[in-house]
Design a protein around this motif. Structure first.
Motif, mmCIF file in Angstrom:
data_model
loop_
_atom_site.group_PDB
_atom_site.id
_atom_site.type_symbol
_atom_site.label_atom_id
_atom_site.label_comp_id
_atom_site.label_asym_id
_atom_site.label_seq_id
_atom_site.Cartn_x
_atom_site.Cartn_y
_atom_site.Cartn_z
ATOM 1 N N MET A 1 0.723 -1.149 -0.044
ATOM 2 C CA MET A 1 -0.082 0.198 0.016
ATOM 3 C C MET A 1 0.709 1.309 -0.094
ATOM 4 O O MET A 1 1.940 1.327 0.268
ATOM 5 N N ARG A 2 0.362 2.337 -0.379
ATOM 6 C CA ARG A 2 1.064 3.533 -0.348
ATOM 7 C C ARG A 2 0.687 4.375 1.196
ATOM 8 O O ARG A 2 -0.404 4.454 1.620
ATOM 9 N N ALA A 3 1.702 4.946 1.500
ATOM 10 C CA ALA A 3 1.729 5.688 3.011
ATOM 11 C C ALA A 3 2.659 6.799 3.190
ATOM 12 O O ALA A 3 3.644 6.742 2.229
ATOM 13 N N ALA A 4 2.461 7.861 3.854
ATOM 14 C CA ALA A 4 3.142 8.672 4.036
ATOM 15 C C ALA A 4 4.144 8.343 5.256
ATOM 16 O O ALA A 4 3.486 8.114 6.572
ATOM 17 N N ILE A 5 5.289 8.594 5.243
ATOM 18 C CA ILE A 5 6.137 8.016 6.087
ATOM 19 C C ILE A 5 7.192 9.018 6.737
ATOM 20 O O ILE A 5 7.774 9.726 5.872
ATOM 21 N N ILE A 6 6.876 9.369 7.954
ATOM 22 C CA ILE A 6 8.192 10.157 8.524
ATOM 23 C C ILE A 6 9.278 9.070 9.181
ATOM 24 O O ILE A 6 9.215 8.492 10.221
ATOM 25 N N VAL A 14 6.564 9.942 0.719
ATOM 26 C CA VAL A 14 5.312 8.957 0.209
ATOM 27 C C VAL A 14 5.740 7.645 -0.196
ATOM 28 O O VAL A 14 6.185 8.191 -1.479
ATOM 29 N N GLY A 15 5.570 6.364 0.118
ATOM 30 C CA GLY A 15 6.095 5.499 -0.395
ATOM 31 C C GLY A 15 5.319 4.037 -0.135
ATOM 32 O O GLY A 15 4.175 4.132 0.330
ATOM 33 N N GLU A 16 5.812 3.103 -0.549
ATOM 34 C CA GLU A 16 5.219 1.763 -0.262
ATOM 35 C C GLU A 16 5.618 1.406 1.120
ATOM 36 O O GLU A 16 6.609 1.400 1.719
ATOM 37 N N ALA A 17 4.443 0.888 1.758
ATOM 38 C CA ALA A 17 4.494 -0.018 3.113
ATOM 39 C C ALA A 17 3.926 -1.263 2.961
ATOM 40 O O ALA A 17 2.909 -1.458 2.318
ATOM 41 N N PRO A 18 4.054 -2.221 3.951
ATOM 42 C CA PRO A 18 3.503 -3.343 3.910
ATOM 43 C C PRO A 18 1.848 -3.158 4.340
ATOM 44 O O PRO A 18 1.512 -2.346 4.972
ATOM 45 N N GLY A 116 -0.474 5.166 11.715
ATOM 46 C CA GLY A 116 -1.783 5.682 11.590
ATOM 47 C C GLY A 116 -2.211 5.862 10.195
ATOM 48 O O GLY A 116 -1.930 4.759 9.370
ATOM 49 N N ALA A 117 -3.210 6.840 9.962
ATOM 50 C CA ALA A 117 -4.067 6.744 8.772
ATOM 51 C C ALA A 117 -3.534 7.547 7.702
ATOM 52 O O ALA A 117 -4.475 7.864 6.615
ATOM 53 N N PHE A 118 -2.591 8.239 7.494
ATOM 54 C CA PHE A 118 -2.135 8.823 6.512
ATOM 55 C C PHE A 118 -1.335 7.645 5.413
ATOM 56 O O PHE A 118 -0.333 7.502 5.238
ATOM 57 N N ALA A 119 -2.140 6.662 5.043
ATOM 58 C CA ALA A 119 -2.058 5.457 4.212
ATOM 59 C C ALA A 119 -3.256 5.220 3.562
ATOM 60 O O ALA A 119 -4.402 5.498 4.041
#
Length: 347
Positions: A1-6, A14-18, A116-119
């Motif tokens: 999935m796509r997610a905003a990651i700090i 913003v990139g790929e996350a499990p 959280g939910a920026f994903a």
């Protein structure tokens, strides 16, 4: 999935996350709308000690259930539309058993101590989910969390009809606190430098507005609430309370912020200084107030952005120039023609 990651303070992408898997008693929610909060800015800047990086932020959100974990209550089904209380107490300590979860030393929060939910998707406890009425939009449901904090603050103060309140800051928090207090019959004077926001405040029921605390003419209030986090504004608000008044610090100051308060209100006038950022059993009531139209949230929404523009959403929120910015992971799918600027004030 796509997610905003700090990944680290100041390192945002913003990139790929499990894809999340639902654990015991959890559900997976497909995120439809997530509001940007000042807390998200503090997380991005590294000003919260509770955060372990990397983290996917986002705690003001709504969406639909797409997967059920083992032990999830039978009342939930795939496709149910929900908004989610982000607080994660341990549920077993003395504070939790006394129904004061904010004192829980093991307390966590979605978007702060867990992803959280920026994903596109987020796993959450089913117990934290609240069913959305069919008439409620995703954007409205993502406003329940900040509305619940405003409701909790007003409940804690026990304000009554006829009292006078000063609210400093016509940001999202200030405009929500205005509406909640108005429901209790409180006369609210709202101070902000933006004339457009003051017009909106009057439309939402303010008793009076001003561009500076000095313009209220030395009037003393039963309650003064700072929603800015600005030390000078906090000091001015405290000076505006009367002999038995109360100051509520609701704005989130930066770690370096310091305020100087006169001893006179503390010792000679018996004024009280309080802070409230808790939800504490107000989430369901806030949901009902928004659904009924008693609290209006649409005029507060100024920008809707796709997930790819998360960094821009942070910048808009950090600037303080807008009321509420939301990220919609399905932005294009929801409405390919929609503008990122809602222009929603007063709608």
């Amino acid at each position: 999935m796509r997610a905003a990651i700090i990944s680290w303070p100041g390192v945002i992408g913003v990139g790929e996350a499990p894809d999340p898997e639902p654990g015991l008693g959890q559900v997976v929610v497909r995120v439809r709308a997530c509001g940007v909060c000042g807390l998200d800015v503090l997380i991005a800047d590294g000003e919260l000690a509770s955060v372990s990086y990397p983290i996917v932020p986002g705690h003001e959100f709504s969406g639909e259930i797409v997967a059920l974990g083992p032990g999830a209550p039978g009342k939930w089904r795939v496709g149910d539309r929900v908004t989610v209380d982000p607080i994660l107490p341990c549920g077993q300590c003395a504070a939790c058993c006394s129904d004061y979860m904010m004192e829980c030393e093991q307390r966590g929060a979605i978007g702060e101590t867990v992803n959280g939910a920026f994903a596109e998707y987020v796993a959450v406890p089913a117990a934290n989910c609240y069913r959305m009425p069919d008439s409620m939009t995703w954007e409205q449901a993502a406003m329940v969390e900040p509305a619940s904090r405003a409701l909790r603050a007003v409940r804690r103060f026990g304000v009554v009809a006829g009292q006078r309140a000063l609210v400093v800051g016509a940001n999202t928090t200030g405009l929500l606190l205005l509406q909640v207090q108005r429901l209790s019959g409180v006369k609210v004077t709202l101070v902000d430098r933006d004339p457009g926001l003051l017009d909106l405040a009057m439309d939402l029921g303010a008793f009076a507005v001003a561009t500076d605390i000095a313009q209220v003419g030395g009037e003393k209030f039963d309650v003064a609430i700072d929603c800015t986090g600005d030390p000078e504004a906090m000091e001015g608000a405290f000076d505006a309370v009367h002999a038995d008044g109360r100051l509520l610090v609701f704005g989130t100051p930066h770690a370096s912020g310091r305020i100087q308060l006169s001893r006179v209100p503390f010792y000679d006038l018996q004024a009280e200084l309080n802070r409230s950022m808790a939800v504490l059993n107000s989430f369901g009531v806030a949901l009902e107030l928004i659904a009924s139209g008693s609290i209006r949230t649409d005029p507060l929404l100024t920008h809707a952005l796709p997930l790819a523009s998360f960094d821009e959403a942070l910048k808009l929120t950090r600037s303080g120039a807008e009321s509420k910015v939301q990220v919609l992971p399905d932005f294009e799918a929801l409405d390919p023609e929609r503008s990122t600027e809602l222009g929603g004030r007063g709608q």
